[in-house]
Design an enzyme around this catalytic site. Structure first.
Site, short mmCIF file in Angstrom:
data_model
loop_
_atom_site.label_atom_id
_atom_site.label_comp_id
_atom_site.label_asym_id
_atom_site.label_seq_id
_atom_site.Cartn_x
_atom_site.Cartn_y
_atom_site.Cartn_z
N TYR A 62 35.73 46.13 40.68
CA TYR A 62 35.98 46.42 42.26
C TYR A 62 34.82 47.03 42.58
CZ TYR A 62 38.37 48.90 45.92
OH TYR A 62 38.53 49.50 47.19
N TYR A 143 34.02 54.79 42.60
CA TYR A 143 33.61 53.62 41.99
C TYR A 143 32.93 53.88 40.71
CZ TYR A 143 30.06 49.69 41.22
OH TYR A 143 29.51 48.66 40.86
N1 LIG Z 1 26.38 44.49 43.49
C1 LIG Z 1 25.54 45.46 43.29
O1 LIG Z 1 24.70 45.97 43.86
C2 LIG Z 1 25.79 46.02 41.77
C3 LIG Z 1 24.93 47.20 41.37
C4 LIG Z 1 25.17 47.58 40.32
C5 LIG Z 1 26.09 47.04 39.37
N2 LIG Z 1 27.09 46.05 39.64
C6 LIG Z 1 27.98 45.54 38.86
O2 LIG Z 1 27.89 43.90 38.50
C7 LIG Z 1 28.84 43.31 38.39
C8 LIG Z 1 28.97 42.21 39.20
O3 LIG Z 1 28.94 42.40 40.48
P1 LIG Z 1 28.74 41.70 41.69
O4 LIG Z 1 27.68 41.74 42.77
O5 LIG Z 1 28.67 40.00 41.47
O6 LIG Z 1 30.05 41.74 42.38
P2 LIG Z 1 31.11 40.95 43.34
O7 LIG Z 1 30.49 39.94 44.21
O8 LIG Z 1 32.01 41.83 44.24
O9 LIG Z 1 31.94 40.17 42.35
C9 LIG Z 1 32.99 40.66 41.81
C10 LIG Z 1 34.20 39.74 41.51
O10 LIG Z 1 35.07 40.21 40.68
C11 LIG Z 1 36.35 39.37 41.10
N3 LIG Z 1 37.40 40.34 40.72
C12 LIG Z 1 37.81 41.42 41.33
N4 LIG Z 1 39.19 41.93 40.62
C13 LIG Z 1 39.34 41.10 39.66
C14 LIG Z 1 40.39 41.15 38.68
N5 LIG Z 1 41.41 41.79 38.70
N6 LIG Z 1 40.35 39.87 37.88
C15 LIG Z 1 39.10 39.14 37.58
N7 LIG Z 1 38.25 39.33 38.52
C16 LIG Z 1 38.26 39.87 39.55
C17 LIG Z 1 36.15 39.31 42.30
O11 LIG Z 1 37.10 38.19 42.67
P3 LIG Z 1 37.95 38.08 44.02
O12 LIG Z 1 36.99 38.09 45.13
O13 LIG Z 1 38.56 36.82 43.82
O14 LIG Z 1 38.74 39.19 44.17
C18 LIG Z 1 34.71 38.82 42.40
O15 LIG Z 1 34.55 37.60 42.42
C19 LIG Z 1 30.03 44.39 38.57
O16 LIG Z 1 30.38 44.93 37.54
C20 LIG Z 1 29.40 45.43 39.41
O17 LIG Z 1 30.18 46.67 38.92
C21 LIG Z 1 26.80 45.58 40.83
#
Ligand SMILES: NC(=O)c1ccc[n+]([C@@H]2O[C@H](COP(=O)([O-])OP(=O)(O)OC[C@H]3O[C@@H](n4cnc5c(N)ncnc54)[C@H](OP(=O)(O)O)[C@@H]3O)[C@@H](O)[C@H]2O)c1
Length: 305
Positions: A62, A143
């Site tokens: 999330y 978060y």
């Molecule tokens: N983006 C950043 O700046 C950032 C920074 C630091 C760390 N992170 C971490 O990096 C990781 C990847 O981030 P990201 O940018 O790729 O995020 P993202 O684009 O928001 O992707 C997250 C994915 O998780 C899926 N998801 C949500 N609920 C789920 C569930 N119950 N079961 C299975 N899948 C689920 C979503 O699918 P749906 O769309 O179908 O719901 C989405 O495809 C995360 O752990 C995040 O906390 C991100």
């Protein structure tokens, strides 16, 4: 080697998908949330029974930082319960879990009672090399808290894990700061961007490469048990959001009036860390990596959009 990726349609999931051709010896299994809902334990076990993965890379999360303040149960369910379910199923199937966490586990100013950020010097007070894996987390929003609790749930259940904390992730995929800046620049003449939060942008494709490198180098894991644990990863260098935006526009040759503003002039429901530069000494030493400067990786990414 079978590597299962959760949250496959997200930004990082797509970044991993973009590099799979380089790794012909790996069977990648990409599971979107529709196939694998990590909050559903039974679903996790059914999928693991089907694919029996050697590695599980959990990119599912999330990630709506501000919305999480009003939906704490949902954020907890995905970021904490989901991580716990994966740790349990990984333990059952002897699967190594690579879990992605965040710089948001750190508060702006304090860790272990020590103030980290000097606004004038733009440096953490304790070390000019950034936050280390051993620094005591202190999240200030829902978060960050739910992500930290996810880390802790994994650590309580299963030994064979890599928790990779990263920051400011952007890419040609999904929604992110870089794409927002490019969109806003096409709509406006002037933009104001926060200049007193310091961190490091991370190109999702660079992170994807590191995750697969960890799988490849730790295959036959009995040898490397001592290497399981928490690791930081971002690109090298640091900047403010304003400096990040400025570099995006410079590299793209976009002419726009950019104004630096303070965090107090741009209030958001969730508080952001004022300083979250991550020290990468550990991951570089253990996995023998060199990491690219954020400006070089930005150039690679901008060539694709
Ligand atoms: N983006 C950043 O700046 C950032 C920074 C630091 C760390 N992170 C971490 O990096 C990781 C990847 O981030 P990201 O940018 O790729 O995020 P993202 O684009 O928001 O992707 C997250 C994915 O998780 C899926 N998801 C949500 N609920 C789920 C569930 N119950 N079961 C299975 N899948 C689920 C979503 O699918 P749906 O769309 O179908 O719901 C989405 O495809 C995360 O752990 C995040 O906390 C991100």
């Amino acid at each position: 080697m079978v590597v299962l990726i959760t949250g496959a349609n997200g930004q990082l999931g797509n970044a991993i998908r973009s590099i799979v051709d380089k790794y012909s010896s790996i069977d990648f299994v990409f599971c979107a949330s529709t196939e694998l809902d990590i909050t559903n334990k039974k679903n996790c076990f059914t999928i693991f029974e089907k694919y029996n993965p050697n590695y599980c890379i959990n990119t599912a999360a999330y990630t709506a930082v501000d919305k999480a303040e009003n939906e704490p149960e949902k954020a907890f369910d995905i970021n904490t319960n989901g991580a716990q379910n994966l740790a349990e199923v990984c333990k059952e199937y002897n699967t190594i879990l690579l879990h992605i966490s965040t710089d948001f586990v750190f508060d702006a100013y304090f860790s272990n009672g020590i103030a980290y950020y000097d606004r004038e010097l733009r440096l953490p007070l304790k070390s000019k090399f950034g936050l280390q894996e051993t620094d005591v987390p202190f999240p200030s929003g829902v978060y960050g808290l739910t992500k930290l609790q996810g880390e802790q749930a994994i650590q309580n259940i299963w030994d064979k894990y890599y928790i990779i904390r990263t920051s400011w992730v952007y890419s040609e995929f999904g929604n992110n700061f870089m794409k927002t800046m490019l969109r806003l620049a096409s709509e406006r003449d002037t933009l104001s961007v926060v200049d007193d939060q310091i961190g490091t942008p991370t190109y999702a494709v660079d992170l994807a490469e590191i995750l697969i490198k960890i799988c490849v180098t730790s295959n036959g894991f009995e040898k490397v048990v001592a290497n399981f644990g928490i690791y930081n990863f971002s690109n090298e260098g640091s900047c403010s959001w304003y400096e990040f935006a400025k570099e995006i526009f410079n590299q793209k040759g976009i002419n726009i009036k950019l104004k630096p503003i303070s965090t107090s002039a741009y209030p958001t429901p969730a508080k952001r860390p004022a300083y979250s530069v991550l020290d990468k000494t550990k991951i570089k030493a253990v996995f023998n990596l060199s990491i690219q400067d954020w400006k070089i990786s930005l150039l690679k990414c901008l060539q694709k959009v």
